[in-house]
Design a protein around this motif. Structure first.
Motif, PDB file in Angstrom:
ATOM      1  N   SER A 133       0.924  -1.208  -0.116  1.00  0.00           N
ATOM      2  CA  SER A 133       0.086   0.072   0.043  1.00  0.00           C
ATOM      3  C   SER A 133       0.754   1.349   0.034  1.00  0.00           C
ATOM      4  CB  SER A 133      -0.976   0.123   1.215  1.00  0.00           C
ATOM      5  OG  SER A 133      -1.784   1.299   1.299  1.00  0.00           O
ATOM      6  N   TYR A 134       2.001   1.079   0.846  1.00  0.00           N
ATOM      7  CA  TYR A 134       2.847   2.456   0.782  1.00  0.00           C
ATOM      8  C   TYR A 134       3.358   2.456  -0.545  1.00  0.00           C
ATOM      9  CZ  TYR A 134       7.091   5.133   1.820  1.00  0.00           C
ATOM     10  OH  TYR A 134       8.039   5.944   1.695  1.00  0.00           O
ATOM     11  N   ASP A 135       3.928   1.619  -1.176  1.00  0.00           N
ATOM     12  CA  ASP A 135       4.585   1.548  -2.396  1.00  0.00           C
ATOM     13  C   ASP A 135       3.614   2.254  -3.450  1.00  0.00           C
ATOM     14  OD1 ASP A 135       6.940   0.699  -1.383  1.00  0.00           O
ATOM     15  OD2 ASP A 135       6.810  -1.269  -1.891  1.00  0.00           O
ATOM     16  N   ALA A 136       2.481   1.666  -3.290  1.00  0.00           N
ATOM     17  CA  ALA A 136       1.338   2.193  -4.171  1.00  0.00           C
ATOM     18  C   ALA A 136       1.017   3.814  -4.203  1.00  0.00           C
ATOM     19  CB  ALA A 136       0.139   1.194  -4.068  1.00  0.00           C
ATOM     20  N   GLU A 137       1.001   4.159  -2.882  1.00  0.00           N
ATOM     21  CA  GLU A 137       1.004   5.404  -2.953  1.00  0.00           C
ATOM     22  C   GLU A 137       1.991   6.366  -3.035  1.00  0.00           C
ATOM     23  OE1 GLU A 137      -1.890   7.314  -1.528  1.00  0.00           O
ATOM     24  OE2 GLU A 137      -2.907   5.609  -1.566  1.00  0.00           O
ATOM     25  N   LYS A 138       3.185   5.938  -3.136  1.00  0.00           N
ATOM     26  CA  LYS A 138       4.641   6.426  -3.388  1.00  0.00           C
ATOM     27  C   LYS A 138       4.396   6.578  -5.107  1.00  0.00           C
ATOM     28  CE  LYS A 138       9.286   6.187  -2.450  1.00  0.00           C
ATOM     29  NZ  LYS A 138      10.724   5.362  -1.724  1.00  0.00           N
ATOM     30  N   ARG A 139       3.998   5.319  -5.738  1.00  0.00           N
ATOM     31  CA  ARG A 139       4.062   5.402  -7.274  1.00  0.00           C
ATOM     32  C   ARG A 139       2.813   6.480  -7.730  1.00  0.00           C
ATOM     33  NH1 ARG A 139       4.620  -0.231  -6.514  1.00  0.00           N
ATOM     34  NH2 ARG A 139       2.386  -0.276  -6.686  1.00  0.00           N
ATOM     35  N   LYS A 140       1.782   6.481  -6.853  1.00  0.00           N
ATOM     36  CA  LYS A 140       0.833   7.537  -7.143  1.00  0.00           C
ATOM     37  C   LYS A 140       1.285   8.801  -7.070  1.00  0.00           C
ATOM     38  CE  LYS A 140      -4.065   8.457  -6.094  1.00  0.00           C
ATOM     39  NZ  LYS A 140      -5.055   8.137  -5.126  1.00  0.00           N
ATOM     40  N   ALA A 141       1.900   8.994  -5.925  1.00  0.00           N
ATOM     41  CA  ALA A 141       2.546  10.601  -5.913  1.00  0.00           C
ATOM     42  C   ALA A 141       3.389  11.004  -6.868  1.00  0.00           C
ATOM     43  CB  ALA A 141       3.133  10.792  -4.308  1.00  0.00           C
ATOM     44  N   LYS A 142       4.320  10.063  -7.095  1.00  0.00           N
ATOM     45  CA  LYS A 142       5.308  10.294  -8.403  1.00  0.00           C
ATOM     46  C   LYS A 142       4.819  10.553  -9.577  1.00  0.00           C
ATOM     47  CE  LYS A 142       9.790   8.372  -9.897  1.00  0.00           C
ATOM     48  NZ  LYS A 142      10.607   6.982 -10.148  1.00  0.00           N
ATOM     49  N   ALA A 143       3.674   9.562  -9.854  1.00  0.00           N
ATOM     50  CA  ALA A 143       3.066   9.861 -11.067  1.00  0.00           C
ATOM     51  C   ALA A 143       2.370  11.245 -11.278  1.00  0.00           C
ATOM     52  CB  ALA A 143       1.977   8.967 -11.188  1.00  0.00           C
ATOM     53  N   ALA A 144       1.771  11.673 -10.038  1.00  0.00           N
ATOM     54  CA  ALA A 144       0.806  13.103 -10.099  1.00  0.00           C
ATOM     55  C   ALA A 144       2.166  14.183 -10.313  1.00  0.00           C
ATOM     56  CB  ALA A 144       0.247  13.177  -8.663  1.00  0.00           C
ATOM     57  N   LYS A 145       3.288  13.770  -9.489  1.00  0.00           N
ATOM     58  CA  LYS A 145       4.385  15.035  -9.772  1.00  0.00           C
ATOM     59  C   LYS A 145       5.076  15.218 -11.083  1.00  0.00           C
ATOM     60  CE  LYS A 145       8.697  16.203  -7.535  1.00  0.00           C
ATOM     61  NZ  LYS A 145       9.772  15.781  -6.639  1.00  0.00           N
ATOM     62  N   THR A 146       5.079  13.692 -11.626  1.00  0.00           N
ATOM     63  CA  THR A 146       5.437  13.690 -13.068  1.00  0.00           C
ATOM     64  C   THR A 146       4.291  14.406 -14.157  1.00  0.00           C
ATOM     65  OG1 THR A 146       6.475  11.822 -12.710  1.00  0.00           O
ATOM     66  CG2 THR A 146       6.207  12.103 -15.016  1.00  0.00           C
ATOM     67  N   ALA A 147       3.157  14.368 -13.896  1.00  0.00           N
ATOM     68  CA  ALA A 147       1.918  14.690 -14.699  1.00  0.00           C
ATOM     69  C   ALA A 147       2.079  16.278 -14.615  1.00  0.00           C
ATOM     70  CB  ALA A 147       0.689  14.144 -14.391  1.00  0.00           C
ATOM     71  N   LYS A 148       2.458  16.775 -13.365  1.00  0.00           N
ATOM     72  CA  LYS A 148       2.413  18.194 -13.225  1.00  0.00           C
ATOM     73  C   LYS A 148       3.601  18.884 -13.766  1.00  0.00           C
ATOM     74  CE  LYS A 148       2.460  21.567  -9.483  1.00  0.00           C
ATOM     75  NZ  LYS A 148       2.354  21.712  -8.146  1.00  0.00           N
ATOM     76  N   LYS A 149       4.562  18.135 -13.702  1.00  0.00           N
ATOM     77  CA  LYS A 149       5.853  18.694 -14.468  1.00  0.00           C
ATOM     78  C   LYS A 149       5.730  18.679 -15.854  1.00  0.00           C
ATOM     79  CE  LYS A 149      10.761  17.794 -14.595  1.00  0.00           C
ATOM     80  NZ  LYS A 149      11.945  16.706 -13.967  1.00  0.00           N
TER      81      LYS A 149
END
Length: 278
Positions: A133-149
């Motif tokens: 669950s932690y890894d999934a949330e981490k990947r989700k946050a990274k994807a959101a950061k990438t999308a924003k960038k």
């Protein structure tokens, strides 16, 4: 008693140095500063440590679940209903499920909100691995950061500029075109500025058409890239055009695929390591 006499010189010295000092009032030397200058005891406020904002959750965890009986999603197949009959599994007590798991590594999550007033309500719950669950949330946050960038790249604020001369030679044109393709592959917005040098050689109409052809061919070679503003200005004079690179969603999907492949490789390496130790 015999009287002691002193010489005139001694008396003179006494009156000059000793007597004036004895006649002055004695002053008390204060070792401490005046009362109004004494630094009083104060407490320095503790520096506030940076803490995360409290996590906002819509789902209940573990002891937060109030229902006595629950429907549990199969931890292996991750399926609730029977694939053949569509029937729900037999209900289980929350107490029994919580006692069957290690709460240090797993948690019980209620997947649907309560139904106030429904005494027979039995929510659907799932056992979740905390690390996954932690890894999934981490990947989700990274994807959101990438999308924003990436969104910032494709905006006007993140626009790149490529300047060209209509009479540019073939080698320089090739370098500029490759540079533009690199920007487009990254999903950037690119403004192409075309002009002619005041004292340089003037390009012919055929050369100008050739430069435009190379630029448009480069845009077509990048999947998803397109012209958002066609050529504005005069061919052979000052002109501009704006092109947009690959869509953000395509770049994110590609990044997710690479991340999935890396995860599978890592799991494979861990499996091989366990088999070797066994």
């Amino acid at each position: 008693m015999k009287t002691r006499h002193t010489s005139p010189a001694a008396q003179a010295l006494y009156h000059v140095f000793i007597a004036p000092a004895l006649s002055k009032p004695r002053t008390t030397q204060h070792l401490l500063p005046p009362h109004n200058h004494i630094r009083r005891f104060t407490t320095t406020p503790l520096l506030r440590a940076k803490t995360r904002a409290p996590e906002l959750r819509t789902q209940k965890w573990d002891a937060e679940i109030t229902a006595r009986q629950i429907y549990l999603v199969d931890p292996v197949t991750n399926i609730l209903r029977d694939p053949e009959t569509g029937a729900l599994p037999p209900p289980r007590t929350r107490y029994d499920v919580l006692n069957s798991i290690d709460t240090k590594t797993h948690r019980l999550v209620q997947l649907e909100p309560d139904e106030p007033g429904n005494r027979n309500f039995m929510p659907v719950c799932k056992i979740v691995d905390k690390k996954e669950s932690y890894d999934a949330e981490k990947r989700k946050a990274k994807a959101a950061k990438t999308a924003k960038k990436l969104s910032a790249r494709s905006s006007e604020m993140g626009m790149k500029t490529v300047e060209l001369n209509w009479a540019i030679d073939a080698n320089d044109l090739g370098h500029r075109v490759e540079k533009m393709k690199g920007f487009l592959t990254e999903g950037r917005r690119v403004e192409v500025v075309l002009a002619s040098k005041k004292r340089g050689r003037k390009a012919s109409l055929e050369e100008c058409e050739g430069v435009l052809g190379r630029l448009r061919a480069a845009v077509e070679s990048v999947e998803g890239a397109r012209e958002v503003e066609g050529l504005k200005g005069k061919v052979g004079g000052f002109a501009t055009m704006v092109v947009l690179g690959r869509p953000v969603r395509d770049i994110i999907s590609e990044a997710k695929e690479r991340g999935g492949e890396e995860k599978e490789k890592e799991q494979g390496r861990e499996k091989e390591k366990v088999e070797e130790q066994g």
